[in-house]
Design an enzyme around this catalytic site. Structure first.
Site, PDB file in Angstrom:
ATOM      1  N   ARG A 104       0.890  -1.169   0.080  1.00 23.83           N
ATOM      2  CA  ARG A 104       0.172   0.092  -0.038  1.00 23.83           C
ATOM      3  C   ARG A 104       0.800   1.439   0.050  1.00 23.83           C
ATOM      4  NH1 ARG A 104      -4.944   0.408   4.031  1.00 23.83           N
ATOM      5  NH2 ARG A 104      -5.704  -1.317   2.706  1.00 23.83           N
ATOM      6  N   ASP A 203      -0.472 -11.732   9.819  1.00 25.28           N
ATOM      7  CA  ASP A 203       0.229 -12.072  11.180  1.00 25.28           C
ATOM      8  C   ASP A 203      -0.090 -13.382  11.781  1.00 25.28           C
ATOM      9  OD1 ASP A 203       1.463  -9.721  10.829  1.00 25.28           O
ATOM     10  OD2 ASP A 203       0.313  -8.431  12.038  1.00 25.28           O
TER      11      ASP A 203
END
Length: 209
Positions: A104, A203
């Site tokens: 991003r 994660d």
């Protein structure tokens, strides 16, 4: 407009509950994502074309069916999408695997492609893009753009959990791409996380923060 398929199979929903649970550790989370991807692959391949051939069984000659048509390619969006690849390969072991990496842009907040590696025969394959989450839809749209600009004609998008906002974006930008999800959640929060969601899939898959 693209169709949206929500898989309500009891096994998928049961495993998804434990994927969402914050008490689920990395090892179990990874195994559950793998298992749900396999179950979803069973559903997503339901409309694959077949043809009749003739074989010889130990008893007699038989007419039976095999897959026909285009070959399959699985494309995870890095990095979380990797957690779904092996689950799909269990059912379609001959499938090729490509990879698309996106990050991003900190200023525009839009996804930017930094890596793309696909099978050579892009035009001849049916592509399944996999990513655990469909939140804003930005990464999914960019991944689809990446495949199309390289010649892909047949693309499906598969994820575990989607927000209505992300589904809408794909339908608007790529009405020819059908969407396959295990759960359609309520909304996105102010930070772009799916609610109730499962947190950050990458994660939780790889044990990072």
């Amino acid at each position: 407009m693209s169709k949206v398929y929500v898989f309500d199979h009891p096994l998928i929903q049961h495993k998804l509950t434990y994927i969402r649970d914050k008490k689920t550790g990395t090892k179990e989370f990874r195994e559950l994502v793998d298992e749900v991807a396999t179950l979803m692959a069973f559903e997503i391949t339901r409309d694959m074309p077949i043809e009749e051939i003739e074989i010889e069984t130990p008893v007699t000659i038989a007419k039976t069916k095999v897959l026909s048509g285009k070959k399959i390619a699985i494309v995870p969006i890095l990095r979380a999408g990797i957690g779904m690849v092996d689950g799909v390969l269990k059912l379609i072991p001959a499938a090729k695997v490509g990879h698309i990496g996106l990050y991003r842009d900190p200023e525009t907040l839009k996804p930017v492609e930094y890596y793309a590696k696909l099978p050579a025969d892009v035009e001849e394959r049916d592509f399944i893009i996999v990513d655990p989450m469909l939140a804003t839809g930005g990464s999914a749209v960019e991944a689809i753009n990446s495949l199309k600009k390289r010649g892909a004609k047949s693309i499906k998008f598969m994820c575990l959990i989607a927000a209505p906002e992300g589904v809408k974006v794909i339908q608007e930008e790529h009405p020819d791409v059908d969407i396959y999800i295990a759960a359609l959640d309520e909304k996105l929060d102010d930070h772009g996380y799916i609610v109730p969601g499962l947190g950050d899939a990458g994660d939780r898959l790889f044990g990072t923060k």
